[in-house]
Motif scaffolding. Structure first.
Motif, short mmCIF file in Angstrom:
data_model
loop_
_atom_site.label_atom_id
_atom_site.label_comp_id
_atom_site.label_asym_id
_atom_site.label_seq_id
_atom_site.Cartn_x
_atom_site.Cartn_y
_atom_site.Cartn_z
N ARG A 1 11.80 4.14 -3.01
CA ARG A 1 11.03 3.94 -1.17
C ARG A 1 12.24 2.64 -0.64
O ARG A 1 12.29 3.20 0.99
N GLN B 1 3.43 4.33 -5.80
CA GLN B 1 3.05 4.46 -6.88
C GLN B 1 3.87 4.42 -7.87
O GLN B 1 4.83 4.23 -7.63
N PRO C 1 0.36 -1.72 -0.18
CA PRO C 1 -0.14 -0.20 -0.30
C PRO C 1 0.79 1.09 -0.37
O PRO C 1 1.89 0.84 0.45
N GLY C 2 0.41 2.09 -0.74
CA GLY C 2 0.86 4.28 -0.68
C GLY C 2 2.18 3.88 -1.58
O GLY C 2 2.98 4.67 -1.49
N TRP D 1 4.98 -7.26 4.72
CA TRP D 1 3.62 -6.71 4.58
C TRP D 1 2.28 -7.54 5.15
O TRP D 1 1.65 -7.16 5.56
#
Length: 396
Positions: free
Chosen positions: A294, A273, A270-271, A323
């Protein structure tokens, strides 16, 4: 723009994994394609794939793997292989073998394909066809012969799990009989469809020890005539591996719909792009996008990874596994014994041990295997990616 690495700039992608399609005639219970693949059916056209090949090669990519799904379902596969060869890639095809006729094998050879990795599910028709939910064992045997006919070095891949690990001896014998130069015994990594089926697929420690013993025995007997790679499972080792040699460091995956990914399961996080080759260049996506930046290097880490002496070696392990098991993509990979969440892995392994103990008594109730197909993809698309209960619902 120069692709030379600097202290503030990563090196180029060296391996391009071109996932040409999520379509596949097989329905494997351990498939690594995303569970929600049915939401990403808008495939890149030939012109877009040709541009991706050129841009990635210009950055420095040297190896190109054509995979899927089943890449042989693409009518333009020969054209893409030929362009990759012209550009100077080393090319390999990752296939189930379905669709590889003698005529098509000859066309791919003429296009310059360097080698083929052929997947089997087991050493017998019954188990191979059960695990893939198709009747493909005899076809795969014929395809193995076609590969030898074309002179390709044959790499055979078999995903190993609780339902076939006790057949290791027969699997290696089958590979030797087929004339494989390389055999990859890849213990299941629990992502995507394998995560949904983890309760049925996770082997015991004793099974792994015996499988490694049998493998070592075959290595001695074969004396180098076939190289056997036994890929150890994360859950039983207590240590973690670099995710695809480091997030955004070596491998560039382009999904069928054009999404650029650091690994084939990264879209679950999630989060983030992730860029799409329809909208941006490969260079811009690799060097400047949030999705690739990231988790590069070690700057994103928190404890216990931040102060760990092994952080440069394992780079914190797998972000997707973190995750799935902790709901925190920055957590230490729970496969590591130093992770505060290692109990999630230990409990799964312990549960596999206890299930084996029921062999002489009534078995605990388990749900049926969830096969990879479009209906199940749509059903499970919004479910937490965790093993399901016996009633088919997601576990807590």
């Amino acid at each position: 723009m120069s692709s030379d690495p600097s202290p503030d700039r990563p090196g180029p992608p060296l391996w391009l994994l071109a996932e040409l399609t999520y379509r596949c005639p097989l329905h494997c219970v351990f498939c690594y394609n995303p569970v929600d693949y049915a939401r990403h059916e808008d495939e890149l056209g030939t012109a877009d794939w040709l541009r991706v090949l050129r841009e990635a090669r210009a950055l420095g990519a040297v190896q190109c793997g054509f995979s899927g799904g089943e890449p042989l379902l693409r009518d333009d596969l020969e054209e893409l292989v030929a362009e990759a060869r012209r550009l100077g890639y080393y090319t390999n095809l990752l296939t189930s073998g379905v669709g590889l006729t003698r005529e098509r094998a000859a066309a791919l050879k003429a296009a310059g394909l360097d080698h083929v990795q052929l997947s089997f599910q087991d050493s017998t028709r019954e188990m191979n066809d059960f695990l893939s939910h198709t009747r493909t064992f005899d076809l795969k045997q014929r395809v193995a012969g076609l590969l030898k006919e074309q002179g390709w070095p044959m790499v055979m891949n078999v995903v190993i799990h609780r339902l076939n690990i006790d057949h290791i001896d027969r699997i290696i014998a089958m590979a030797a009989d087929c004339g494989a130069e390389y055999l990859e015994l890849a213990n299941t990594q629990y992502y995507s469809w394998a995560m949904l089926n983890r309760d049925q697929l996770l082997p015991t420690r004793a099974q792994l020890v015996e499988a490694e013993r049998v493998t070592d025995d075959w290595r001695r007997r074969l004396d180098g005539r076939m190289r056997i790679f036994f890929v150890a499972p994360d859950y039983h080792e207590g240590t973690v591996k670099r995710c695809v040699n480091g997030w955004g460091s070596t491998m560039l995956t382009v999904a069928p719909d054009g999404a650029m990914l650091p690994c084939h399961t990264a879209r679950m996080l999630p989060g983030l792009q992730f860029p799409n080759v329809r909208e941006t260049s490969v260079e811009q996506g690799w060097y400047a996008s949030d999705g690739f930046q990231r988790y590069r290097g070690t700057g994103w880490m928190k404890e216990p990874c931040r102060s760990c002496e092994h952080k440069e070696r394992d780079l914190g392990g797998c972000r997707c596994q973190a995750w799935m098991l902790t709901q925190d993509a920055e957590a230490a990979d729970p496969a590591c014994t130093r992770s505060p969440h290692h109990g999630a892995v230990r409990s799964a392994v312990d549960a596999a041990e206890s299930r084996i103990q029921f062999t002489e008594r009534a078995m605990p109730r388990e749900r049926p295997l969830i096969y990879r197909d479009r209906a199940n993809s749509l059903r499970w698309a919004d479910a937490p990616l965790q093993p399901a209960r016996a009633d088919g619902s997601a576990a807590d």
